[in-house]
Design a protein around this motif. Structure first.
Motif: not given
Ligand code: AP5
Ligand code: MG
Length: 193
Positions: A140-159
């Protein structure tokens, strides 16, 4: 208010969404809870999901997006909702944008709960859900790092990403979340006036 809780397994998404749900009086939509209910009821989606959940991998995006679409159609979400454990891939985030745009329901904030991995493992082992077995937790941790962490950038870019320290007692974490929510509400009031 429309809020997304995002964070690794055991970060406290469910615990904190329960508290914020009571505070804001908007529905709590947990894709993990919806899936566990589908598994219990042996629905076709549940049968498909079970294998992925037991392995610590993600249930296919198409199943999840349709489930959330259905939940939004079921109603109660006009004045807001709390998403817990969704979106978990960039494709899910893009699909959520489309679902909310169709309904003219803007997203207000994405709250990332940040907690170190040793603390997370301790919390999960102590809970003992079906997928809280060490090998599955690691996946579950591996899946989080690989697939879900990029979602953070998606929203970070949007502010709209707010990172909250998820360590400490549930009350301490909730106080930090309330501060973040108030900040966002004040910002929205200022830009509307
Ligand atoms: P899901 O149910 O979302 O699980 P998860 O993300 O692994 O997260 P958890 O529910 O384990 O942790 P949490 O952050 O909610 O923490 P909690 O508050 O429970 O998903 C399960 C599976 O379903 C996935 O692996 C996947 O297969 C599938 N799935 C779900 N959504 C999907 C999606 N969108 N796309 C594809 N697949 C999807 O807290 C954990 C424990 O810690 C509890 O015992 C709690 O009491 C304790 N605790 C909480 N906060 C604190 C604190 N501050 N101090 C001490 N203890 C605490
Ligand atoms: Mg949860």
């Amino acid at each position: 208010m429309r809020v997304i809780f995002i964070g690794p397994p055991g970060a406290g998404k469910g615990t904190q969404a329960q508290r914020l749900w009571k505070h804001l009086a908007v529905p709590h939509i947990s894709t993990g809870d919806l899936l566990r209910e589908a598994v219990r009821k042996r629905t076709p989606e549940g049968l498909q999901a079970e294998r992925h959940m037991n392995q610590g991998s993600l249930v296919p995006d198409s199943v999840i997006i349709e489930m959330v679409n259905q939940r939004l159609d079921d109603g109660g979400c006009d004045s807001g909702c709390l998403f817990d454990g969704f979106p978990r891939t960039v494709d899910q985030a893009q699909a959520l944008d489309a679902l909310l745009a169709e309904r003219r329901q803007p997203l207000d904030v994405v709250i990332e709960l940040a907690v170190d991995e040793d603390t997370l493992v301790g919390r999960l082992i102590g809970r003992g859900r079906d997928d809280d077995e060490p090998a599955v937790i690691r996946q579950r941790f591996r899946t989080y790092h690989q697939l879900t962490e990029p979602v953070l950038d998606y929203y970070r870019r949007r502010g709209i990403l707010e990172t909250v320290d998820g360590a400490g007692t549930p009350d301490e974490v909730f106080a930090r979340i309330q501060e973040a929510v108030e900040r966002i509400q004040n910002k929205a009031r200022c830009s509307n006036s």
